[in-house]
Design a protein around this motif. Structure first.
Motif, short mmCIF file in Angstrom:
data_model
loop_
_atom_site.label_atom_id
_atom_site.label_comp_id
_atom_site.label_asym_id
_atom_site.label_seq_id
_atom_site.Cartn_x
_atom_site.Cartn_y
_atom_site.Cartn_z
N SER A 49 0.83 -1.20 0.00
CA SER A 49 0.00 0.00 0.00
C SER A 49 0.87 1.26 0.00
CB SER A 49 -0.91 -0.04 1.23
OG SER A 49 -1.58 1.15 1.36
N PHE A 101 1.06 4.35 -2.61
CA PHE A 101 0.98 5.78 -2.25
C PHE A 101 2.17 6.55 -2.83
CE2 PHE A 101 -1.99 4.61 1.27
CZ PHE A 101 -2.97 5.55 0.98
N LEU A 125 1.78 6.98 -6.53
CA LEU A 125 0.82 8.05 -6.83
C LEU A 125 1.46 9.42 -6.64
CD1 LEU A 125 -2.52 6.89 -5.14
CD2 LEU A 125 -2.03 7.01 -7.57
N SER A 126 2.23 9.53 -5.55
CA SER A 126 2.83 10.82 -5.22
C SER A 126 3.93 11.20 -6.21
CB SER A 126 3.39 10.76 -3.80
OG SER A 126 4.21 11.85 -3.55
N LEU A 178 0.62 13.31 -7.42
CA LEU A 178 -0.46 13.58 -6.47
C LEU A 178 0.15 13.73 -5.08
CD1 LEU A 178 -3.04 10.92 -7.74
CD2 LEU A 178 -3.13 13.38 -8.11
N TRP A 189 -0.58 15.33 -2.52
CA TRP A 189 -1.46 15.35 -1.34
C TRP A 189 -1.66 13.97 -0.73
CZ3 TRP A 189 -5.92 12.47 -1.66
CH2 TRP A 189 -6.34 12.10 -2.93
N VAL A 190 -1.45 12.91 -1.51
CA VAL A 190 -1.66 11.57 -0.94
C VAL A 190 -0.62 11.25 0.14
CG1 VAL A 190 -2.77 10.60 -3.00
CG2 VAL A 190 -0.32 10.27 -2.66
N ASP A 191 0.49 12.01 0.14
CA ASP A 191 1.51 11.81 1.18
C ASP A 191 0.91 11.94 2.59
OD1 ASP A 191 3.66 11.27 -0.39
OD2 ASP A 191 4.32 13.34 -0.54
N ASN A 192 -0.10 12.80 2.69
CA ASN A 192 -0.74 13.02 3.99
C ASN A 192 -1.38 11.75 4.55
OD1 ASN A 192 -0.20 15.82 3.97
ND2 ASN A 192 -1.87 16.11 2.53
N PHE A 193 -1.70 10.84 3.66
CA PHE A 193 -2.41 9.64 4.10
C PHE A 193 -1.56 8.39 3.99
CE2 PHE A 193 -5.53 12.65 2.60
CZ PHE A 193 -6.39 12.70 3.69
N SER A 194 -0.31 8.54 3.53
CA SER A 194 0.46 7.35 3.19
C SER A 194 0.66 6.41 4.38
CB SER A 194 1.80 7.73 2.55
OG SER A 194 2.56 8.48 3.44
N GLY A 246 -2.99 5.53 5.90
CA GLY A 246 -3.72 4.75 4.88
C GLY A 246 -3.14 3.36 4.73
#
Lengths: 234, 270
Positions: free
Chosen positions: B233, B237, B240-241, B246, B248-253, B256
């Protein structure tokens, strides 16, 4: 000539004002940080009184020796690196509110870039304090709302079906971090990982004291990293 | 005490009051600093519009990471209840740190894992104390050294140089800078390696109660599935980053990936 003198006087006034502001920031920062420290260390004892079970100080000391040392070193590095970036007000707030690398630092840097403030200037001091205070308040608000919304979900969160998820929260963390840290650093990670695997395979009882194995694992990784560093800079 | 009743105790009103009280106090500190800085900015002739922009951009910037932090509260709530993770992640802490320290403390009090099934009131208070002590050093240093350190830095004009020295996990190949950052990264590699190796060793030679032993492969394999799922996962992430831009997905890596790993544990345990 008169105008030049007035400008000098204005700059001097501003500078004195900023010095006074900064001195008071240090006074308040020290007082508030000390109070929060006492609250955070005192809370487990207060909770212990309510639950009828005080913390086991011996286990706490052993735990600190195994994993606390790493975080102490990490805290020192963070203090040395981030304090000059954030200035007085920003750094007091950032160390109280935490989440430095994942939120406060990028947020403050973003704010500074937005207005073009330079590090070490009075403007940066103000901008960084505004930014970190706002960021902390947003986190407090989002988490408070989230916790409020979590209340009806408590029976679901405590259901038996979900227990394996919560029993493996640490494995989930280390899976994510393993990819993040090993990626691009396998030349450093491979030997400690192999060594530790062999250790846990041949002495399975060590799994109950994994945190102590961080010391040889980390030591080995640092040694390899040091050799690599020396070779590059030779 | 059963897992249900310990969680009831950890989610009781007095704990919410204690943790909520500390969070409220910290929020008041933030408001005081915010107002002081704003007033000082005006007094020094700074543009009000600029300061408002900073406040707005910082607020919007912080929403997504805060949601990520909330996921961390959910992840820890199953073993430590809601109020304590709420406090630790609202004030001072960070998810990766809190979880590691909680696990180390759990080991010291004799728990095999950080779960409500084994949690006792004393185990909880010990874990809570260790979490508090381990990460308080930034605050301690601030109290004693902040003023002197900043004075020294501004005097020697080295502030600009220090500012570039941010800590990144993948900077071992960066030839610039000293060994300190590299040593920290290496230390974290050792830390993560120790836990991953313990799951491998636990599966290969663990499970003594099920007739396990060295190289008998009777140990618990669920943590390995969880590690693999959350690592995959995290890879997604990062892809994607970095590849899809993207950021912003770092915030959830982290949060998440943890949720994905934990979901995998539920699926394989059904």
């Amino acid at each position: 000539m008169k105008n030049a003198n007035m400008n000098d006087a204005n700059i001097k006034n501003e500078s004195t004002y900023f010095e006074r502001y900064n001195d008071m920031t240090h006074v308040l920062g020290r007082i508030f940080t000390t109070i929060v420290l006492v609250m955070l260390v005192g809370a487990p004892f207060l909770i212990g009184k309510i639950l009828g079970a005080m913390p086991d100080l011996k286990a706490t000391a052993k735990g600190f020796l195994s994993v606390g040392i790493i975080w102490t070193v990490s805290s020192i590095v963070e203090f040395l690196v981030y304090t000059p970036m954030l200035g007085a007000g920003g750094s007091y707030l950032a160390f109280i509110t935490g989440n430095l690398i994942n939120m406060k630092i990028p947020c403050a840097v973003n704010a500074r870039d937005t207005v073009g403030a330079k590090s070490g200037t009075p403007e940066n001091e103000i901008i960084s304090t505004l930014s970190i205070a706002t960021s902390s308040l947003v986190t407090v608000l989002v988490l408070a709302l989230g916790v409020l919304l979590l209340q009806p979900l408590q029976p679901v969160l405590q259901s038996q079906v979900l227990q394996p998820a919560f029993a493996n929260v640490v494995a989930a963390l280390f899976g994510a971090m393993a990819y993040k840290y090993f990626r691009g650093n396998m030349d450093i990670a491979a030997i400690p990982l192999t060594f530790l695997c062999l250790l846990f395979i041949f002495v399975p009882s060590l799994t109950s004291s994994t945190s102590f194995m961080i010391i040889p694992g980390g030591g080995l990784a640092i040694l390899i990293s040091w050799l690599k560093f020396k070779k590059r800079n030779a | 005490m059963s897992s249900f009743s310990i969680l009831q105790a950890l989610n009781s009103a007095p704990l919410y009051l204690i943790c909520g009280g500390i969070i409220a106090f910290v929020a008041v500190i933030c408001v005081i600093f915010l107002i002081r800085a704003y007033r000082a900015g005006i007094a020094m002739g700074m543009d009000k519009g600029k300061m408002k922009t900073v406040i707005t951009s910082s607020a919007t910037f912080s929403i997504l990471p805060s949601v990520g932090i909330l996921l961390g509260v959910i992840a820890l709530s199953g073993s430590l209840g809601i109020p304590w993770p709420w406090l630790r992640l609202s004030v001072i802490g960070a998810l990766h740190y809190e979880t590691q320290v909680a696990q180390a403390a759990a080991e010291q009090v004799g728990l095999s894992s950080l779960s409500a099934a084994e949690m006792t009131p004393q185990a909880f208070t010990t874990i809570a104390l260790l979490m508090s002590i381990c990460i308080m050093w930034g605050m301690v240093l601030s109290v004693f050294l902040n003023k002197g350190y900043l004075k020294k830095i501004s005097g020697s004009k080295k502030g600009e140089a220090k500012e570039t020295a941010t800590f990144k996990p993948n900077d071992l190949d960066n030839k610039k800078g000293g060994f300190a950052d590299k040593a920290m990264t290496a230390m974290f590699i050792g830390l993560v390696g120790a836990y991953v190796a313990s799951y491998i060793g636990g599966f290969v030679s663990g499970g003594a109660q099920n007739g396990g032993g060295i190289f008998r492969f009777r140990g618990d394999w669920v943590p390995l599935v969880v590690v693999a799922a959350s690592a995959l996962s995290m890879a997604f992430f990062i892809w994607l980053s970095e590849k899809k831009k993207l950021a912003w997905v770092d915030n959830f890596s982290i949060a998440g990936s943890m949720i994905v790993g934990m979901a995998a544990a539920v699926v394989v345990s059904l």
